[in-house]
Write an enzyme that holds these catalytic residues in place. Structure first.
Site, PDB file in Angstrom:
ATOM      1  CG  ASN A  92       1.749 -13.229 -35.586  1.00 45.00           C
ATOM      2  OD1 ASN A  92       0.673 -12.646 -35.426  1.00 45.00           O
ATOM      3  ND2 ASN A  92       2.912 -12.600 -35.607  1.00 45.00           N
ATOM      4  CG  HIS A 109      -4.402 -16.960 -31.096  1.00 46.37           C
ATOM      5  ND1 HIS A 109      -4.450 -15.623 -31.409  1.00 46.37           N
ATOM      6  CD2 HIS A 109      -4.893 -17.061 -29.842  1.00 46.37           C
ATOM      7  CE1 HIS A 109      -4.962 -14.962 -30.386  1.00 46.37           C
ATOM      8  NE2 HIS A 109      -5.229 -15.790 -29.420  1.00 46.37           N
ATOM      9  CB  CYS A 117      -7.475 -35.700 -34.808  1.00 49.01           C
ATOM     10  SG  CYS A 117      -8.920 -36.791 -34.860  1.00 49.01           S
ATOM     11  CB  CYS A 136      -7.353 -38.797 -37.338  1.00 53.84           C
ATOM     12  SG  CYS A 136      -6.200 -38.949 -35.967  1.00 53.84           S
ATOM     13  N   GLY A 175       3.286  -5.192 -32.477  1.00 54.43           N
ATOM     14  CA  GLY A 175       2.493  -5.430 -33.675  1.00 54.43           C
ATOM     15  C   GLY A 175       1.143  -6.067 -33.445  1.00 54.43           C
ATOM     16  CG  ASN A 201       0.920  -1.641 -32.881  1.00 52.06           C
ATOM     17  OD1 ASN A 201       1.182  -2.780 -33.244  1.00 52.06           O
ATOM     18  ND2 ASN A 201      -0.234  -1.059 -33.136  1.00 52.06           N
TER      19      ASN A 201
HETATM   20  C1  BV8 Z   1     -11.570 -17.211 -25.667  1.00 50.75           C
HETATM   21  C2  BV8 Z   1      -6.663 -17.588 -35.210  1.00 50.75           C
HETATM   22  C3  BV8 Z   1     -12.731 -18.291 -23.929  1.00 50.75           C
HETATM   23  C4  BV8 Z   1      -5.535 -17.852 -36.107  1.00 50.75           C
HETATM   24  C5  BV8 Z   1      -7.434 -15.800 -33.859  1.00 50.75           C
HETATM   25  C6  BV8 Z   1     -16.346  -9.396 -26.011  1.00 50.75           C
HETATM   26  C7  BV8 Z   1     -15.397  -8.703 -25.268  1.00 50.75           C
HETATM   27  C8  BV8 Z   1     -14.141  -9.255 -25.001  1.00 50.75           C
HETATM   28  C9  BV8 Z   1     -13.816 -10.529 -25.485  1.00 50.75           C
HETATM   29  C10 BV8 Z   1     -14.751 -11.199 -26.228  1.00 50.75           C
HETATM   30  C11 BV8 Z   1     -16.003 -10.647 -26.487  1.00 50.75           C
HETATM   31  N1  BV8 Z   1     -16.681 -11.543 -27.253  1.00 50.75           N
HETATM   32  C12 BV8 Z   1     -15.918 -12.630 -27.455  1.00 50.75           C
HETATM   33  C13 BV8 Z   1     -14.744 -12.440 -26.826  1.00 50.75           C
HETATM   34  C14 BV8 Z   1     -13.612 -13.383 -26.769  1.00 50.75           C
HETATM   35  C15 BV8 Z   1     -12.853 -13.362 -28.081  1.00 50.75           C
HETATM   36  C16 BV8 Z   1     -12.432 -11.963 -28.442  1.00 50.75           C
HETATM   37  O1  BV8 Z   1     -11.491 -11.414 -27.866  1.00 50.75           O
HETATM   38  N2  BV8 Z   1     -13.149 -11.382 -29.432  1.00 50.75           N
HETATM   39  C17 BV8 Z   1     -12.820 -10.037 -29.871  1.00 50.75           C
HETATM   40  C18 BV8 Z   1     -12.989  -9.959 -31.398  1.00 50.75           C
HETATM   41  C19 BV8 Z   1     -13.749  -9.063 -29.158  1.00 50.75           C
HETATM   42  N3  BV8 Z   1     -11.672 -14.175 -27.857  1.00 50.75           N
HETATM   43  C20 BV8 Z   1     -11.735 -15.512 -28.045  1.00 50.75           C
HETATM   44  O2  BV8 Z   1     -12.708 -16.082 -28.472  1.00 50.75           O
HETATM   45  C21 BV8 Z   1     -10.509 -16.296 -27.635  1.00 50.75           C
HETATM   46  N4  BV8 Z   1     -10.928 -17.412 -26.812  1.00 50.75           N
HETATM   47  O3  BV8 Z   1     -11.822 -16.134 -25.208  1.00 50.75           O
HETATM   48  O4  BV8 Z   1     -11.925 -18.397 -25.092  1.00 50.75           O
HETATM   49  C22 BV8 Z   1     -12.936 -19.653 -23.417  1.00 50.75           C
HETATM   50  C23 BV8 Z   1     -12.942 -19.847 -22.052  1.00 50.75           C
HETATM   51  C24 BV8 Z   1     -13.149 -21.101 -21.556  1.00 50.75           C
HETATM   52  C25 BV8 Z   1     -13.332 -22.186 -22.428  1.00 50.75           C
HETATM   53  C26 BV8 Z   1     -13.311 -21.986 -23.802  1.00 50.75           C
HETATM   54  C27 BV8 Z   1     -13.115 -20.707 -24.305  1.00 50.75           C
HETATM   55  C28 BV8 Z   1      -9.799 -16.900 -28.839  1.00 50.75           C
HETATM   56  C29 BV8 Z   1      -9.174 -15.807 -29.643  1.00 50.75           C
HETATM   57  C30 BV8 Z   1      -8.327 -16.440 -30.739  1.00 50.75           C
HETATM   58  C31 BV8 Z   1      -9.030 -16.285 -32.048  1.00 50.75           C
HETATM   59  N5  BV8 Z   1      -8.120 -16.660 -33.141  1.00 50.75           N
HETATM   60  N6  BV8 Z   1      -6.722 -16.197 -34.882  1.00 50.75           N
HETATM   61  C32 BV8 Z   1      -5.591 -17.019 -37.338  1.00 50.75           C
HETATM   62  O5  BV8 Z   1      -6.515 -17.205 -38.154  1.00 50.75           O
HETATM   63  O6  BV8 Z   1      -4.677 -16.204 -37.459  1.00 50.75           O
HETATM   64  S1  BV8 Z   1      -7.426 -14.149 -33.462  1.00 50.75           S
HETATM   65  C33 BV8 Z   1      -6.687 -13.202 -34.676  1.00 50.75           C
HETATM   66  O7  BV8 Z   1      -6.758 -11.839 -34.220  1.00 50.75           O
HETATM   67  C34 BV8 Z   1      -5.208 -13.467 -34.800  1.00 50.75           C
HETATM   68  O8  BV8 Z   1      -4.802 -14.682 -34.301  1.00 50.75           O
HETATM   69  C35 BV8 Z   1      -4.544 -12.401 -33.978  1.00 50.75           C
HETATM   70  O9  BV8 Z   1      -3.899 -13.011 -32.954  1.00 50.75           O
HETATM   71  C36 BV8 Z   1      -5.668 -11.671 -33.350  1.00 50.75           C
HETATM   72  C37 BV8 Z   1      -5.346 -10.238 -33.101  1.00 50.75           C
HETATM   73  O10 BV8 Z   1      -4.948  -9.674 -34.289  1.00 50.75           O
HETATM   74  P1  BV8 Z   1      -3.522  -8.914 -34.338  1.00 50.75           P
HETATM   75  O11 BV8 Z   1      -2.426  -9.918 -34.322  1.00 50.75           O
HETATM   76  O12 BV8 Z   1      -3.475  -7.843 -33.300  1.00 50.75           O
HETATM   77  O13 BV8 Z   1      -3.585  -8.290 -35.767  1.00 50.75           O
HETATM   78  P2  BV8 Z   1      -4.382  -6.978 -36.184  1.00 50.75           P
HETATM   79  O14 BV8 Z   1      -4.478  -6.971 -37.674  1.00 50.75           O
HETATM   80  O15 BV8 Z   1      -5.639  -6.867 -35.377  1.00 50.75           O
HETATM   81  O16 BV8 Z   1      -3.419  -5.800 -35.711  1.00 50.75           O
HETATM   82  C38 BV8 Z   1      -2.153  -5.658 -36.308  1.00 50.75           C
HETATM   83  C39 BV8 Z   1      -1.482  -4.496 -35.609  1.00 50.75           C
HETATM   84  O17 BV8 Z   1      -0.168  -4.361 -36.128  1.00 50.75           O
HETATM   85  C40 BV8 Z   1      -2.188  -3.170 -35.846  1.00 50.75           C
HETATM   86  O18 BV8 Z   1      -2.308  -2.493 -34.617  1.00 50.75           O
HETATM   87  C41 BV8 Z   1      -1.247  -2.418 -36.783  1.00 50.75           C
HETATM   88  O19 BV8 Z   1      -1.204  -1.036 -36.513  1.00 50.75           O
HETATM   89  C42 BV8 Z   1       0.084  -3.020 -36.451  1.00 50.75           C
HETATM   90  N7  BV8 Z   1       1.038  -3.027 -37.561  1.00 50.75           N
HETATM   91  C43 BV8 Z   1       0.786  -3.155 -38.880  1.00 50.75           C
HETATM   92  N8  BV8 Z   1       1.945  -3.128 -39.566  1.00 50.75           N
HETATM   93  C44 BV8 Z   1       2.946  -3.000 -38.640  1.00 50.75           C
HETATM   94  C45 BV8 Z   1       2.370  -2.936 -37.366  1.00 50.75           C
HETATM   95  N9  BV8 Z   1       3.091  -2.802 -36.245  1.00 50.75           N
HETATM   96  C46 BV8 Z   1       4.431  -2.716 -36.395  1.00 50.75           C
HETATM   97  N10 BV8 Z   1       5.062  -2.775 -37.573  1.00 50.75           N
HETATM   98  C47 BV8 Z   1       4.354  -2.914 -38.721  1.00 50.75           C
HETATM   99  N11 BV8 Z   1       5.007  -2.956 -39.899  1.00 50.75           N
END
Ligand code: BV8
Length: 228
Positions: A92, A109, A117, A136, A175, A201
């Protein structure tokens, strides 16, 4: 159960849901009709910096109107009381863990309240609505951007996280949908190194099959019960 000394806790948007912050992939998971994968990329920042800055300004504005919930407070109590190693790795970008009092934590993240910058890597607080082209303070380049890890960018402090996972006796995921890597793979790393793995979750995540135990329900209820 073997002695638990070292704990790693991964949190996602679900832990902040009960504070009123929207999650990404739930019903309200779109912003101005965009999915996070479309707005949170270097290409989007280059193509439409106003949109990306507006996206983060809107979420920062929402942040000042909400409070940490019982789950954040319970983790902060655990952090203060636990005599072994403990690390909260949050995906988060909100500051609710800090505001609840957590200390041993990191934002893999990035953070809404921080600006980066793109030219020299200097960081500053994100004061108000920092428009694209803001200079910056360190190098004067007009390159301040949200201090957010976009898709395709390397998450922060991965070495520290990998070391903590290798030493963990217990890995707890709270979560998160398990949709985004490398965070979604941490459970496998922890399990490979012999840790017990627990998921809390609202619904089963994409990685539920990797956890020894999954507890379903709202974090605000489950986390305080687990911490006590
Ligand atoms: C990288 C920025 C490499 C901040 C975010 C194909 C296959 C596998 C991987 C990849 C692929 N293609 C690309 C990739 C890599 C990619 C990726 O994983 N893509 C996914 C979409 C397939 N990952 C990246 O690019 C990462 N970097 O791999 O770099 C690299 C290597 C060398 C050199 C350079 C680079 C970077 C990933 C970071 C992206 N930034 N956010 C912001 O804006 O917030 S990600 C974004 O989604 C959020 O940060 C968050 O962290 C992330 C996941 O979301 P969640 O937190 O899980 O939230 P979500 O809504 O999805 O789920 C909420 C959950 O809570 C649900 O399950 C729900 O049921 C539950 N819930 C709801 N209410 C409650 C609850 N639980 C409990 N109580 C409640 N009340």
């Amino acid at each position: 159960m073997h002695e638990i000394a070292n704990i790693v806790i991964l949190t996602g948007a679900g832990i902040s849901a009960e504070s009123g912050l929207a999650t990404f992939r739930g019903p309200g998971g779109l912003w101005e009709g965009h999915r996070v994968e479309q707005v949170c990329t270097p290409e989007a920042l280059a193509r439409n910096p106003e949109l990306v800055h507006r996206f983060y300004d809107a979420r920062r504005a929402a942040l000042v109107a909400v409070e940490p919930n019982a789950a954040h407070r319970a983790l902060a109590r655990l952090d203060a009381a636990w005599t072994g190693e403990l690390l909260i790795v949050t995906q988060n970008v909100d500051d609710l863990h800090e505001r609840a009092g957590a200390r041993r934590m990191l934002h893999m993240h990035g953070e809404l309240n921080s600006a980066l910058c793109a030219a020299c890597g200097a960081r500053s607080g994100w004061t108000g609505g920092m428009p694209p082209g803001t200079a910056c303070a360190a190098c004067d380049a007009p390159s301040m951007r949200p201090d957010i890890v976009f898709f395709g960018e390397m998450p922060y402090e991965m070495d520290r996280i990998e070391r903590a996972l290798a030493e963990a006796d217990l890995f707890v995921s709270i979560g998160t949908s398990g949709a985004v890597y490398p965070a979604a793979g941490f459970v496998q790393t922890a399990r490979y190194h012999g840790a017990r793995t627990l998921e809390m979750n609202l619904e089963p995540s994409a990685g539920s099959g990797y956890f020894h135990e999954t507890r379903l329900g709202p974090a605000g209820e489950l986390v305080p019960l687990w911490v006590e």
